[in-house]
Structures are given as structure tokens and as C-alpha cells.
Design an enzyme around this catalytic site. Sequence first.
Site, PDB file in Angstrom:
ATOM      1  N   LYS A 196      12.207  26.861  11.759  1.00  0.00           N
ATOM      2  CA  LYS A 196      10.778  26.888  11.486  1.00  0.00           C
ATOM      3  C   LYS A 196      10.404  28.298  11.047  1.00  0.00           C
ATOM      4  O   LYS A 196      10.598  29.263  11.787  1.00  0.00           O
ATOM      5  CB  LYS A 196       9.999  26.494  12.743  1.00  0.00           C
ATOM      6  CG  LYS A 196       8.494  26.568  12.562  1.00  0.00           C
ATOM      7  CD  LYS A 196       7.758  26.071  13.792  1.00  0.00           C
ATOM      8  CE  LYS A 196       6.262  26.209  13.618  1.00  0.00           C
ATOM      9  NZ  LYS A 196       5.530  25.791  14.815  1.00  0.00           N
ATOM     10  N   LYS A 249      11.234  23.364   8.450  1.00  0.00           N
ATOM     11  CA  LYS A 249       9.780  23.392   8.280  1.00  0.00           C
ATOM     12  C   LYS A 249       9.338  24.749   7.766  1.00  0.00           C
ATOM     13  O   LYS A 249       9.783  25.744   8.332  1.00  0.00           O
ATOM     14  CB  LYS A 249       9.134  23.115   9.639  1.00  0.00           C
ATOM     15  CG  LYS A 249       7.639  23.155   9.614  1.00  0.00           C
ATOM     16  CD  LYS A 249       7.098  22.985  11.000  1.00  0.00           C
ATOM     17  CE  LYS A 249       5.597  23.213  10.928  1.00  0.00           C
ATOM     18  NZ  LYS A 249       5.017  23.374  12.202  1.00  0.00           N
TER      19      LYS A 249
END
Length: 326
Positions: A196, A249
Site C-alpha cells: 500500500k 493499492k
Amino acid sequence: MAGFPQLRLRRLRRTERLRALVRENRVDAGDLVYPIFVVEGKGIKQEISSMPSIFRFSPDQLDAEIEEVAGLKIPAVLLFGIPEQKDELGSSAYAPEGVVQQAVRRIKKSAPQLLVITDVCLCEYTSHGHCGVVVGDQIDNDQTLPLLAKTALSHAEAGADIVAPSDMMDGRVKAIRESLDKDGFQQIPILSYAAKYASAFYGPFREAAESAPQFGDRRSYQMDPPNIREALREIEQDINEGADIVMVKPALAYLDVIRQARNAFNCPLAAYNVSGEYAMVKAAVKQGLMEERRAVMEILTAIKRAGADIIISYHAKDVARWLQSA
Ligand code: PBG
């Protein structure tokens, strides 16, 4: 015979039937996860201004939305909570009657087949808006782990099917796995937000979830966007700690990371088509700059082509509807 004019690649593009026959990648409703924001309170259904058609729902207002998602054959929702009370330690995140816990119970009652995934993080619940415990001006990794483990466990106790830690603390998958196993939740998978990045594309989400950090930023825990080898180390570490599904992400600016993760690991791979990616398309469509359906399908298909098995997207309901009508 090797080249033109015998070889003509346009032959297989001549009609839609031919194109469909040789199509390499497709988005299926079964690949999609729809994010839902739940806010503490009653009678609330409130559109998020930066994310047209996306709402905050109080738990009592969820039934119609859930019925719609389930009816579209979307297999899963991902829940984010916005609590009434925030404090230094994010205690509403692991309160048995917390907003996510209430929402999970409600959804499992109204649509038992729908998979409920819960985002496990503290940022929506802490007064400072960081994803971990703040000590001085630092985010303390190890003091955060037990709170994340408690949060995941309380989600599982409420009936969550999958827990999804998004905080980026080191060791949180291990801490969550141990706490779930100790309390009899060996069968609950962990979907880890493994790679992320500290991204500008989370902007609209932070408005939606009221989770913007009150000082500093998230760069001491979320990843530095230029790095890809480090993403593979993050993913490897999470798999070693027990992650069942790993996530990259955001998605669009990180398609190369998705591809390399797909090549390097065999576990299911998810990609998060985040709030800023959604808001950009919506804004462009509103200005008449592109066709929504074509743009969205092209983006989601690209995420599949990059190697994702699962796509988390605010477009999920629209996509499922378009696929049904195709
Ligand atoms: C919580 C969390 C965030 C997102 C998912 N979980 C925000 C953040 O890290 O600041 C972003 C999702 C989106 O932008 O759609 N840590």
C-alpha cells in the site's frame, strides 16, 4: 510464410464475434468487491461530495444497498466505519458495538451469502487520524499491533467473513492471525493490504471516512511510490506471516507492481481501484470528456490484464449492471 501480406492481424478484429473469440482478459462480476462506508447513527444516507453516487449509510439504512449489491451477483463488500467518538487509541474500532460490528451483523442477517470483508485500521477512529498509536511525533509500530488484532477479532466475532488490515504496520498479519486462531477463528482469511503506497489518490476517501491525519502524513508507514522491489518484500513478508490474499493499492499508477506480484507469488491477488481513481473518471465524465462505461471497463480490464484476480472498486455496481445488460 512469416509476414505481410499473408499475415494480417486485423483479420481477427473484423467483427465483434471474432474479437470476443480471441479476447484475452475479461472482467466478471464475480471478481468485484464493493466498498461501503458505514457511519454511526440512525437514518443516515448521505452522498459523499467528492465521490458521486457513493454514500455513507448508518447501519439501519443498509438493507436496500445490500440487496442491490447481492442482486447484481457481486460476491463481496468491504466495510469502512466512521464512528461517533474518536480518541487517541481508536477504541471505537474494537468496541463490540462499534459501527462496523453493527453493520456486519446487519448484513449477515439480511444477505447471509454475501461475503463481508472488513477494513482493519485505526485512522478513522483515532483523534489524530493516524493508522497507529502516536508516541511523541512518531507512529509506534509495536504498540499498534495488539489494537489491530483486537479490531480484527471483534470483526470476526460480529460475523465478518474476511478481515483486511490496511494500516501498514510491520507484523500485523502475524498478530492478527495469532489472535484469530487463539479465539477459534482459524477459518477466517486475512486479505492484507500488503503493498500500500502513500498516495495522493486517497484524497476523496479521507473526506468520505473523515480519516485525514491531523499532523504530518502517512509516509513513515505507507510505501514510497517509486519502489517496486520493496513492494515484493512487503508482499512476501505478509504471505510468510499468514496472509491468504494480498493486495496492491492503488491500482492504476501501480499496474507494474500488480504484474510483478502476479509473476512472483501464487496466492490470490487483489487490486484496489481507489477513491481518487474513481473521482477522476467521474469528474471527466461530468465534463463530457469521455464515455463512462467505456472508460471504466477499460480501466478495470487493464487491472485484470496486469494480473489481479480481485478488483475492489467503487464502480462495481455499475460494472455488474453493464455486464448483465451486455
Ligand atoms: C485506511 C484506508 C485508506 C484507504 C483504504 N483504507 C486511506 C488511507 O490510507 O489514507 C483508501 C481507499 C481509497 O482511497 O479508496 N487506512
